[in-house]
Design a protein around this motif. Structure first.
Motif, PDB file in Angstrom:
ATOM      1  N   ALA A 110      65.018  66.051  51.959  1.00 39.52           N
ATOM      2  CA  ALA A 110      64.600  65.200  53.082  1.00 39.52           C
ATOM      3  C   ALA A 110      63.752  65.954  54.090  1.00 39.52           C
ATOM      4  O   ALA A 110      64.037  67.104  54.437  1.00 39.52           O
ATOM      5  CB  ALA A 110      65.838  64.640  53.783  1.00 39.52           C
ATOM      6  N   GLY A 111      62.669  65.309  54.512  1.00 37.10           N
ATOM      7  CA  GLY A 111      61.885  65.823  55.629  1.00 37.10           C
ATOM      8  C   GLY A 111      62.547  65.345  56.916  1.00 37.10           C
ATOM      9  O   GLY A 111      63.611  64.714  56.888  1.00 37.10           O
TER      10      GLY A 111
ATOM     11  N   LYS B 202      66.880  55.649  51.275  1.00 33.56           N
ATOM     12  CA  LYS B 202      67.353  56.700  50.359  1.00 33.56           C
ATOM     13  C   LYS B 202      68.366  57.594  51.076  1.00 33.56           C
ATOM     14  O   LYS B 202      69.373  57.999  50.506  1.00 33.56           O
ATOM     15  CB  LYS B 202      66.160  57.555  49.907  1.00 33.56           C
ATOM     16  CG  LYS B 202      65.189  56.859  48.986  1.00 33.56           C
ATOM     17  CD  LYS B 202      64.069  57.838  48.647  1.00 33.56           C
ATOM     18  CE  LYS B 202      62.914  57.159  47.954  1.00 33.56           C
ATOM     19  NZ  LYS B 202      61.796  58.070  47.748  1.00 33.56           N
ATOM     20  N   TYR B 203      68.068  57.895  52.327  1.00 31.48           N
ATOM     21  CA  TYR B 203      68.929  58.777  53.107  1.00 31.48           C
ATOM     22  C   TYR B 203      70.307  58.120  53.271  1.00 31.48           C
ATOM     23  O   TYR B 203      71.357  58.741  53.027  1.00 31.48           O
ATOM     24  CB  TYR B 203      68.290  59.035  54.472  1.00 31.48           C
ATOM     25  CG  TYR B 203      68.899  60.189  55.238  1.00 31.48           C
ATOM     26  CD1 TYR B 203      68.336  61.464  55.197  1.00 31.48           C
ATOM     27  CD2 TYR B 203      70.049  59.996  56.010  1.00 31.48           C
ATOM     28  CE1 TYR B 203      68.889  62.508  55.904  1.00 31.48           C
ATOM     29  CE2 TYR B 203      70.611  61.047  56.720  1.00 31.48           C
ATOM     30  CZ  TYR B 203      70.025  62.298  56.668  1.00 31.48           C
ATOM     31  OH  TYR B 203      70.573  63.342  57.368  1.00 31.48           O
ATOM     32  N   LYS B 204      70.244  56.830  53.643  1.00 34.09           N
ATOM     33  CA  LYS B 204      71.510  56.114  53.875  1.00 34.09           C
ATOM     34  C   LYS B 204      72.343  56.055  52.608  1.00 34.09           C
ATOM     35  O   LYS B 204      73.550  56.246  52.618  1.00 34.09           O
ATOM     36  CB  LYS B 204      71.220  54.697  54.381  1.00 34.09           C
ATOM     37  CG  LYS B 204      70.711  54.673  55.821  1.00 34.09           C
ATOM     38  CD  LYS B 204      70.371  53.265  56.235  1.00 34.09           C
ATOM     39  CE  LYS B 204      69.652  53.244  57.578  1.00 34.09           C
ATOM     40  NZ  LYS B 204      68.967  52.003  57.847  1.00 34.09           N
TER      41      LYS B 204
ATOM     42  N   ALA C 221      72.194  58.133  50.087  1.00 38.54           N
ATOM     43  CA  ALA C 221      72.714  59.463  49.773  1.00 38.54           C
ATOM     44  C   ALA C 221      73.969  59.759  50.597  1.00 38.54           C
ATOM     45  O   ALA C 221      74.943  60.329  50.086  1.00 38.54           O
ATOM     46  CB  ALA C 221      71.635  60.514  50.045  1.00 38.54           C
ATOM     47  N   VAL C 222      73.949  59.328  51.847  1.00 37.75           N
ATOM     48  CA  VAL C 222      75.121  59.539  52.704  1.00 37.75           C
ATOM     49  C   VAL C 222      76.301  58.766  52.130  1.00 37.75           C
ATOM     50  O   VAL C 222      77.422  59.295  51.971  1.00 37.75           O
ATOM     51  CB  VAL C 222      74.819  59.087  54.153  1.00 37.75           C
ATOM     52  CG1 VAL C 222      76.079  59.105  55.000  1.00 37.75           C
ATOM     53  CG2 VAL C 222      73.759  60.003  54.766  1.00 37.75           C
ATOM     54  N   THR C 223      76.053  57.515  51.743  1.00 38.44           N
ATOM     55  CA  THR C 223      77.129  56.683  51.184  1.00 38.44           C
ATOM     56  C   THR C 223      77.718  57.303  49.923  1.00 38.44           C
ATOM     57  O   THR C 223      78.935  57.315  49.714  1.00 38.44           O
ATOM     58  CB  THR C 223      76.572  55.279  50.820  1.00 38.44           C
ATOM     59  OG1 THR C 223      75.805  54.822  51.909  1.00 38.44           O
ATOM     60  CG2 THR C 223      77.659  54.291  50.490  1.00 38.44           C
ATOM     61  N   LEU C 224      76.809  57.823  49.045  1.00 37.52           N
ATOM     62  CA  LEU C 224      77.283  58.367  47.762  1.00 37.52           C
ATOM     63  C   LEU C 224      77.763  59.810  47.877  1.00 37.52           C
ATOM     64  O   LEU C 224      78.246  60.386  46.909  1.00 37.52           O
ATOM     65  CB  LEU C 224      76.142  58.312  46.723  1.00 37.52           C
ATOM     66  CG  LEU C 224      75.677  56.925  46.290  1.00 37.52           C
ATOM     67  CD1 LEU C 224      74.446  57.025  45.388  1.00 37.52           C
ATOM     68  CD2 LEU C 224      76.789  56.195  45.561  1.00 37.52           C
ATOM     69  N   GLY C 225      77.563  60.404  49.022  1.00 35.77           N
ATOM     70  CA  GLY C 225      77.980  61.803  49.198  1.00 35.77           C
ATOM     71  C   GLY C 225      77.038  62.781  48.501  1.00 35.77           C
ATOM     72  O   GLY C 225      77.439  63.893  48.136  1.00 35.77           O
ATOM     73  N   THR C 226      75.794  62.366  48.286  1.00 35.39           N
ATOM     74  CA  THR C 226      74.807  63.236  47.618  1.00 35.39           C
ATOM     75  C   THR C 226      74.403  64.362  48.575  1.00 35.39           C
ATOM     76  O   THR C 226      74.266  64.136  49.782  1.00 35.39           O
ATOM     77  CB  THR C 226      73.543  62.406  47.274  1.00 35.39           C
ATOM     78  OG1 THR C 226      73.955  61.220  46.614  1.00 35.39           O
ATOM     79  CG2 THR C 226      72.580  63.179  46.400  1.00 35.39           C
ATOM     80  N   ALA C 227      74.194  65.543  48.018  1.00 36.49           N
ATOM     81  CA  ALA C 227      73.766  66.669  48.864  1.00 36.49           C
ATOM     82  C   ALA C 227      72.394  66.389  49.447  1.00 36.49           C
ATOM     83  O   ALA C 227      71.464  66.021  48.724  1.00 36.49           O
ATOM     84  CB  ALA C 227      73.726  67.946  48.024  1.00 36.49           C
TER      85      ALA C 227
END
Ligand SMILES: Nc1ncnc2c1ncn2[C@@H]1O[C@H](COP(=O)(O)OP(=O)(O)OP(=O)(O)O)[C@@H](O)[C@H]1O
Length: 740
Positions: free
Chosen positions: A703-704, A718-720, A722-728
């Protein structure tokens, strides 16, 4: 079903042509009434997209924004038809059409207007009427006698049919055009007709050329490559050792340097056959040319395919019976690989086998930018050049839209577009806005007319008094009446019942009566086809491809649909200053650079050396760069022997082949130096993957800090997710650190 190699998104979060499903999926998935289609080749997809665009040409305003609904009338018939042209009779207006709402919707969708626009029936009807109106001017107002009795085709269908004809890329490999080996000239606006005192680095190129050495010289846009080339072409004959042949990659570029095409010089036709066959088929005239040549100059080498260059090398060796590169002919090549690439590139010219032997030890870089004086503008262009757009650059370019550029001496700013359909639509629309009758001037073609299709003289030229035009040939260099001069039509003059000349007022060059001119296509000294036409084109708008090499004093460019590496850089770098520049539809997405060309460019700028471990890949070659230590050995020549300092702008890190195995990356936001293509290339090279959307398989989101439009990255979907899925979620620096 075959593998899809390209996709067209006609209705989605973003529209255009895309290479992978990964890119398309986030644009269409979950998008109401998304419309997209997969194609087996990029060419097919481009054609479908252009057809889609072409179906609704007049919905774009001059500024590229949706136009207020208007129902343009069919243009009045030409006031005059030249007697030398075939006789024409007017077509009666088409009968009123009463299509069903369904038909109308289909036509509108086909015109790429988007279902979202179809709010209610009345809107549908209005949109259909616009599509109809837009298509009408595209249909000829006159058809050849004898054809007039056939019922006129539905204009929308005609436009769609016309659009379905494969659209040629705007810089295709052309048939050979007649050329001469003389001093080249450039468009009036770029001041290239002025002779400048060369700088030390420009002189060093000329000096090497005068010593008979083969060489390559490059430099950023506006560093005076063409100026230097022009100067050395005037000097080379003084060596008196044989003939100097000046060539360029395309017919248009050849016209710019008043040379011939490389294909034509080499005697290889389109050069598609195997090397053996090309040598076998080489004509006597071509062998003679090769025999007489002491020097072969190739302008815009970046547009030449590497495989073709190798074929030409082999043909030269065979024709001259010598095993030396190009048969021992001195070859001088120039160009900037960071600008537009060849249409279809199998290998870049610098990847040709002959490149290292012919030019490897003699490569020059011009570092002083002349076109732009403002160093902050030069720095901004340097970013675009390497495929980067920092938030500051985005903000600067996006702010230009608020600026109103007015006409100077009655000549309006030149509008640049990515695609020909946009150019044609604007030119057509502006023409129709002028009062008075349209005069249609048809080219008179002879011989194998298919071969003349690429001629820059239009098959049909539609003019009205006041039309903004561009000259397509050099008439008088001293008077600045040269290829690229812009002006407007003052009068259409007749003699003995025929149109004799077009009286034009040219910017910086006064009035001139432009007469018909003949362009020919030759092969082996034989004229295969010819076209007689007034050497003019409408010039409210130009394509970015056609603008390459020009300096444009008042520039209004629309980057929507920029699809090629270097295209945005080429467009914006035509401007000489920020004050006279408007850039529409700018986003970091349109700024693309070929990773291969970038690596080549940077490798050369390092003097051929591999990057030091702690050294970044991209160097800044602006004039104000601080001197740096000279390279240990040759390969890259600076007049003062210095090499530029690294600009810590972008690196393409390299690590162990499988260091990213099992990792799946997604990117979001504007990254400091790398774009998604580069991340993808790096991930793939190291055993990982890069996809377009975050899913349970995604291991890392790179992420920029901000999104393209300046919002915080945390607002991206995408950011949201990733946060939901716990992605690094990692930064570009953390990504780089993973590559070891
Ligand atoms: N030595 C010089 N002194 C003053 N002006 C120069 C000099 N060399 C070039 N110029 C001017 O700089 C501008 C850009 O030159 P030129 O078109 O040759 O650049 P280029 O490198 O070929 O650009 P591009 O890559 O964009 O085609 C022109 O207006 C030209 O007249």
């Amino acid at each position: 079903m075959g593998k899809k190699r390209a996709y067209v998104v006609m209705n989605g979060r973003q529209t255009g042509v895309f290479d992978t499903w990964d890119e398309v999926e986030p644009l269409v998935k979950g998008f109401k009434r998304a419309k997209y289609q997969g194609y087996s080749s990029r060419d097919d997809a481009e054609q479908a997209w252009q057809a889609n665009q072409a179906a609704a040409p007049s919905f774009a305003t001059a500024a590229g924004a949706p136009a207020a609904p208007t129902f343009a009338s069919v243009p009045p018939p030409p006031a005059f038809v030249p007697a030398s042209a075939p006789a024409f009779v007017p077509v009666p207006p088409p009968p009123p059409l009463t299509p069903s709402i369904r038909d109308m919707k289909a036509a509108i969708l086909q015109a790429g207007l988007g279902v979202a626009d179809l709010v209610e029936k009345s809107d549908v009807v209005e949109r259909y009427r616009q599509a109809l109106a837009a298509a009408r001017p595209a249909a000829p107002a006159f058809v050849p006698r004898g054809a007039a009795s056939s019922p006129p085709e539905d204009p929308v269908a005609a436009a769609a049919r016309a659009a379905a004809v494969p659209v040629r890329p705007s810089n295709p490999r052309p048939p050979p055009m007649r050329g001469s080996v003389t001093t080249p000239t450039r468009p009036a606006d770029d001041g290239a007709d002025e002779r400048h005192e060369l700088t030390e680095e420009q002189e060093s190129v000329c000096a090497a050329a005068m010593r008979g050495e083969s060489l390559f010289f490059t430099g950023n846009a506006g560093t005076g490559k063409t100026t230097t080339m022009r100067e050395l072409i005037t000097r080379l004959p003084q060596r008196g050792s044989g003939k100097v042949f000046v060539t360029a990659s395309t017919g248009a570029a050849a016209v710019l340097c008043r040379g011939t095409t490389l294909h034509s010089f080499a005697g290889i036709g389109l050069g598609k056959e195997s090397t053996g066959l090309l040598i076998k088929k080489l004509s006597k005239a071509a062998r003679k040319r090769w025999g007489q040549a002491s020097t072969l100059v190739i302008d815009e080498i970046s547009m030449i395919d590497g495989t073709l260059l190798d074929k030409i090398d082999a043909v030269g060796r065979a024709a001259r019976g010598s095993s030396r590169p190009f048969g021992g002919v001195q070859v001088i090549v120039s160009g900037d690989f960071m600008q537009l690439p060849p249409v279809k590139v199998s290998r870049f010219a610098f990847e040709a086998d002959v490149w290292p032997t012919a030019f490897g030890s003699n490569q020059f870089c011009l570092t002083r930018v002349f076109r732009q004086r403002d160093q902050s503008f030069v720095s901004l262009l340097n970013e675009l050049r390497v495929g980067r757009a920092s938030p500051a650059t985005c903000a600067t370019l996006q702010a230009t839209v608020a600026r109103g550029l007015g006409a100077v001496d009655g000549i309006e700013p030149t509008k640049l577009f990515a695609r020909n359909v946009q150019v044609d639509a604007i030119n057509k629309q502006r023409l129709l806005e002028l009062a008075g009758a349209t005069t249609t001037l048809r080219a008179q073609d002879e011989g194998d007319v298919r071969r003349i299709e690429q001629c820059s003289y239009p098959a049909e030229l539609h003019l009205r008094i006041g039309a903004q035009i561009m000259l397509l040939k050099n008439i008088d260099v001293e008077k600045k009446l040269i290829n690229g001069s812009r002006g407007k039509v003052l009068a259409i003059q007749r003699k003995d019942g025929q149109i004799d000349s077009i009286k034009c007022q040219f910017k910086n060059a006064g009035e001139w009566n432009v007469k018909r001119d003949e362009a020919t296509v030759e092969e082996a000294g034989k004229v295969l086809a010819s076209r007689s036409q007034f050497p003019l084109r409408l010039a409210w708008a130009l394509s970015i491809h056609k603008s390459q090499g020009q300096t444009i004093d008042l520039l209004d460019c629309d980057l929507q649909g920029c699809f090629e590496d270097g295209q945005a850089y080429t467009a914006v770098s035509r401007a000489s200053d920020m004050e006279n520049l408007v850039v529409r539809n700018f986003s970091p997405r349109v700024v693309k650079a070929s990773a291969k060309c970038l690596a080549f460019d940077q490798r050369l700028r390092r003097g051929g050396a591999a990057p030091a471990e702690d050294e970044d890949d991209v160097v800044d070659l602006t004039a104000d760069s601080a001197p740096a230590p000279a390279p240990a050995s040759g390969g890259w020549n600076y007049a003062d022997g210095r090499r530029p300092p690294p600009n810590r702008a972008a690196t393409l890190p390299t690590g162990a082949p499988n260091c990213l195995a099992g990792k799946v990356f997604v990117t979001t936001g504007v990254l400091p130096t790398l774009d998604r293509d580069q991340i993808k290339a790096i991930a793939t090279k190291h055993g990982g993957r890069c996809t377009g959307a975050v899913s349970s398989k995604t291991t890392h989101l790179i992420a920029g800090e901000v999104l393209d439009d300046g919002r915080p990255v945390a607002e991206s979907g995408k950011y949201k997710k990733a946060v939901t899925l716990g992605t690094a979620i990692i930064s570009e620096a953390e990504f780089r650190a993973m590559i070891r």
